[in-house]
Design a protein around this motif. Structure first.
Motif, PDB file in Angstrom:
ATOM      1  N   ASP A   1     -45.371  51.033  54.670  1.00 39.85           N
ATOM      2  CA  ASP A   1     -44.553  52.174  54.248  1.00 39.85           C
ATOM      3  C   ASP A   1     -43.904  51.911  52.885  1.00 39.85           C
TER       4      ASP A   1
ATOM      5  N   ARG B   1     -35.127  63.184  58.189  1.00 39.14           N
ATOM      6  CA  ARG B   1     -36.276  62.828  57.353  1.00 39.14           C
ATOM      7  C   ARG B   1     -36.393  63.700  56.112  1.00 39.14           C
TER       8      ARG B   1
ATOM      9  N   ASP C   1     -49.883  59.016  63.910  1.00 45.81           N
ATOM     10  CA  ASP C   1     -48.598  58.367  63.666  1.00 45.81           C
ATOM     11  C   ASP C   1     -48.398  57.320  64.776  1.00 45.81           C
TER      12      ASP C   1
HETATM   13  C1  BGC Z   1     -43.330  57.135  61.003  1.00 43.72           C
HETATM   14  C2  BGC Z   1     -44.341  57.149  59.894  1.00 43.72           C
HETATM   15  C3  BGC Z   1     -44.621  55.751  59.431  1.00 43.72           C
HETATM   16  C4  BGC Z   1     -45.129  54.947  60.620  1.00 43.72           C
HETATM   17  C5  BGC Z   1     -45.521  53.529  60.273  1.00 43.72           C
HETATM   18  C6  BGC Z   1     -43.712  56.151  62.104  1.00 43.72           C
HETATM   19  O1  BGC Z   1     -42.668  55.975  63.004  1.00 43.72           O
HETATM   20  O2  BGC Z   1     -43.194  58.435  61.523  1.00 43.72           O
HETATM   21  O3  BGC Z   1     -43.882  57.960  58.838  1.00 43.72           O
HETATM   22  O4  BGC Z   1     -45.557  55.746  58.391  1.00 43.72           O
HETATM   23  O5  BGC Z   1     -44.104  54.911  61.585  1.00 43.72           O
HETATM   24  O6  BGC Z   1     -44.441  52.749  59.987  1.00 43.72           O
END
Ligand code: BGC
Length: 749
Positions: free
Chosen positions: A113, A171, A289
């Motif tokens: 991320d 978010r 996700d």
């Molecule tokens: C989030 C995503 C993120 C993923 C990996 C999820 O909980 O919604 O946006 O990319 O985790 O970390």
């Protein structure tokens, strides 16, 4: 003759480029088909499986349990991707496990991320959006890609392009705000920044557009909640930024946790197969996700994990992030003819294609270079870029009697607020790789302006305990003991800078709020201080719009400094003391109260828009409909005047021009905004829609003419079948410095 020769050359170069392109794509297809033909079903399912990092590869190999199983899976070529592994050394060693041990040696793709920076943290995405500066935003993504690739990564789970109208949803800090036009332009810029022009270069990585789709419309702003929206909103508001990233060549998509109109997005064939891979021709892959395949059961959609795997795969979710559902069930589902093998072939091919385009088959270790990692991480150049982006992201919300900029010397200045000396909160929320406390605090930033005398006191503590991504912050609602000292300090000071608002971990994933005021005891502190010294400059730190109505009524100057990243304190100080003239404009409406939410500028007119004398119109009896600060709003130390709007139309093309004059005492930048209204349409259109903007610099006293052109591309809309339509008729063309103060002309097309 010469002209014919040039035409000949042009056609020839076009044919050559085209045939080179088709040759390259033929080579790519052939490579992937070849590889697929050699793979077992289990290996193909392996490509569709993603694990999170589970052990330190420089330590001993796991010998038992889950970790041993995962370790063996990688060695056996049964894992296509990993997330949360970082650092050139870790990534190389993990990659080696797959490449050197598995039968076909297929490299893994490493995701992370990298949302607003890797180690050098840039402003949160919502803040960057306030700059409306596409070049700067692209550059910010470029810097993040440079640092992340140097740490071995080749895939970022960004950009997040979810449009949202609800500040309760935590978010919103990750997106570009409420507007589909601005959101689309920014989404494309971010993809171009991450992916660059050459995906095989060692400093570019694959981007991932998320969360597909309608995650920003979760009911009551509560994260992970249901979204239930109509087709008009889906096609005209939610989908455009996603489409913009496909047009910009994005390599991957992530689906979303929410269900949309009864179908969880992870199992939504209409979204993933019909729209994304069908209508839009997206040829990359979709990752689920985190655990969202398993969650199909919890939603009440699939009976068990086996059905969940079946539905998700058939719907076009190509890679399973941490549900382990594909790994466990896809093979038997194929054997039972519940999933066709072509589904697996297609998904694995899509994943291999992205790896191919990244150049991983040529060199699986291409991103792993410790020397480069050391040289690039938090380099001066990266910090400078973060500082520039931070300054551009600041929005001046109020400046009565020109109290700002502050004098650089001779004043006694009190700095008050728990956040003012925080080196962690300004980093924001997605800071997985950042060093703890690596931000410049506001307090440190002011120390550069040493001609004044500064005194600091916290006032009240905002939070207690651990400041971590995985913990909820505990907000102080009881201990008022510091207020007295703050009041005493304010009394003996000329000016008070109050740094109040949200900690970086109060917005982001799972950080929805039911109230939008200053959290904890900060409002009490503000009122107490203001009572003894009204010369207050409020520096707001926040990941979302806040209902600072009291502050707007009482405090003479307010700047919105969001969470600005590593260089936060320097950026804020430069604005406070006038070394930088702010030009940011809000990408999201600030409400007066939570009751107004969802509130957004591009709403419909309704059949009862306004009737001051009667009660029967669309309004509240206890509050105005107007927001506290509208979309597109932001002040400057100088002022701009808009005049001479000219609108000329011919054959459904509209040429717009306006003269803008800097009438104030400073040089400055203005974001000139263009809105339209389609007065009557087969699907009712909003009262205003942003359709163009330009960031322009002006010297003091300077006048410039700013021009826009509108075509059917901007003047039309998507009907309820998702078909783009343009209907001639009456249109308003509006130009100005925010969505509320506009000059307007009405035309007939
Ligand atoms: C989030 C995503 C993120 C993923 C990996 C999820 O909980 O919604 O946006 O990319 O985790 O970390």
């Amino acid at each position: 003759m010469r002209i014919i020769f040039f035409i000949y050359l042009f056609v020839l170069s076009f044919i050559t480029a085209f045939s080179q392109g088709t040759e390259a794509s033929f080579k790519e297809d052939q490579f992937i088909d070849d590889l697929i033909s050699k793979m077992t079903i289990e290996e193909k399912i392996g490509q569709m499986t993603q694990y999170t990092g589970f052990f330190d590869i420089t330590g001993p190999a796991p010998e038992s349990g889950d970790n041993k199983r995962k370790y063996d899976d990688i060695k056996n070529g049964l894992v296509g991707s990993m997330l949360n592994v970082k650092g050139a050394e870790q990534v190389r060693e993990m990659q080696k496990l797959a490449v050197e041990n598995s039968r076909l040696g297929i490299p893994m793709i490493f995701g992370y991320d990298v949302i607003h920076g890797y180690k050098t943290i840039s402003p949160i995405p919502l803040a960057e959006a306030a700059s409306w500066d596409l070049e700067a935003i692209q550059q910010s993504a470029r810097v993040a890609a440079t640092e992340a690739t140097a740490a071995g990564l080749n895939w970022t789970f960004a950009p997040m392009v979810d449009i949202s109208r609800d500040a309760r949803w935590g978010r919103v800090m990750e997106g570009a705000g409420e507007d589909p036009y601005l959101g689309s332009r920014i989404a494309a810029a971010r993809v171009q920044g991450f992916q660059g022009s050459d995906l095989t270069a060692s400093n570019t990585l694959a981007a991932c557009t998320k969360h597909f789709a309608a995650y920003g419309f979760v009911e009551s702003g509560k994260d992970y909640n249901t979204a239930d929206i109509g087709t008009s909103t889906l096609y005209n508001v939610v989908l455009p930024p996603f489409k913009a990233t496909v047009d910009a060549g994005v390599m991957t998509f992530m689906n979303s946790f929410n269900e949309l109109n009864g179908i969880p997005a992870t199992a939504d064939k209409f979204l993933q197969r019909n729209i994304l891979k069908g209508d839009w021709g997206f040829d990359g892959f979709v990752v689920s996700d985190w655990g969202s395949i398993d969650e199909l059961v919890i939603h009440g959609y699939a009976e068990d994990a086996e059905y969940a795997a079946q539905y998700a795969a058939i719907a076009g979710s190509d890679m399973d992030m941490e549900s382990h559902a594909y790994k466990e069930h896809l093979q038997s589902l194929i054997e039972e003819n519940r999933v066709d093998v072509s589904v697996i072939d297609e998904a694995a091919s899509r994943i291999l294609r992205v790896k191919y385009r990244l150049g991983l088959f040529d060199d699986p270790y291409r991103y792993c270079n410790e020397a480069r990692e050391k040289e690039l991480t938090m380099s001066k150049e990266n910090r400078d870029a973060s500082l520039e982006m931070a300054k551009k992201s600041i929005v001046l919300l109020k400046n009565d009697q020109d109290i700002l900029p502050l004098p650089k010397s001779g004043k006694k200045i009190a700095v008050i607020g728990h956040l003012a000396d925080s080196e962690s909160s300004p980093l924001g929320n997605w800071i997985l790789a950042a060093d703890d406390n690596s931000a410049v605090s506001l307090l440190e930033g002011t120390s550069n302006y040493s001609g004044n005398e500064y005194s600091y006191t916290q006032g009240v503590r905002l939070y207690e305990g651990r400041e971590k991504f995985i913990y909820e912050l505990k907000i102080n609602t009881e201990d008022r003991s510091g207020i007295e000292q703050a009041v005493a300090l304010a009394k003996e000071s000329d000016i008070v800078i109050m740094n109040l608002g949200e900690h970086g971990f109060m917005s982001g994933e799972a950080r929805s709020r039911a109230t939008l005021g200053l959290p904890g005891l900060q409002q009490e502190l503000l009122e107490a201080v203001h009572e003894v010294n009204p010369n207050v400059v409020l520096v707001l730190q926040t990941g979302r719009p806040l209902t600072i109505t009291w502050a707007d009524d009482h405090v003479p100057a307010i700047i919105n400094a969001w969470q600005l990243g590593t260089e936060s304190g320097h950026a804020i100080a430069q604005v406070l003391f006038g070394d930088y003239n702010p030009s940011g404009k809000l990408p999201m409406t600030f409400p007066r109260s939570v009751g107004q939410v969802p509130i957004f500028y591009n709403h419909k007119n309704t059949g009862r828009p306004y009737d001051a004398d009667l009660v029967f119109w669309s309004h509240y009896i206890d509050q105005t409909n107007a927001p506290l600060y509208p979309f597109g709003y932001g002040l400057s130390y100088t002022a701009f005047e808009y005049k001479n709007l000219s609108v000329v139309s011919s054959q459904n093309t509209v040429d717009v021009s306006v003269t803008v004059t800097n009438t104030g005492d400073y040089d400055g930048e203005e974001i000139v905004q263009l809105y339209i209204r389609d007065h009557h349409a087969s699907i009712v259109r909003p009262i205003k829609e942003l359709k163009g903007f330009e960031k322009v610099s002006f010297k003091k006293g300077e006048t410039k003419t700013v021009k826009f052109q509108l075509t059917e591309k901007e003047l039309g809309y998507f009907d309820n079948q998702g078909k783009y339509t343009f209907e001639p008729g009456k249109f308003s063309i509006m130009v100005g410095g925010n969505s509320a103060d506009l000059i307007e002309q009405v035309i007939e097309l």
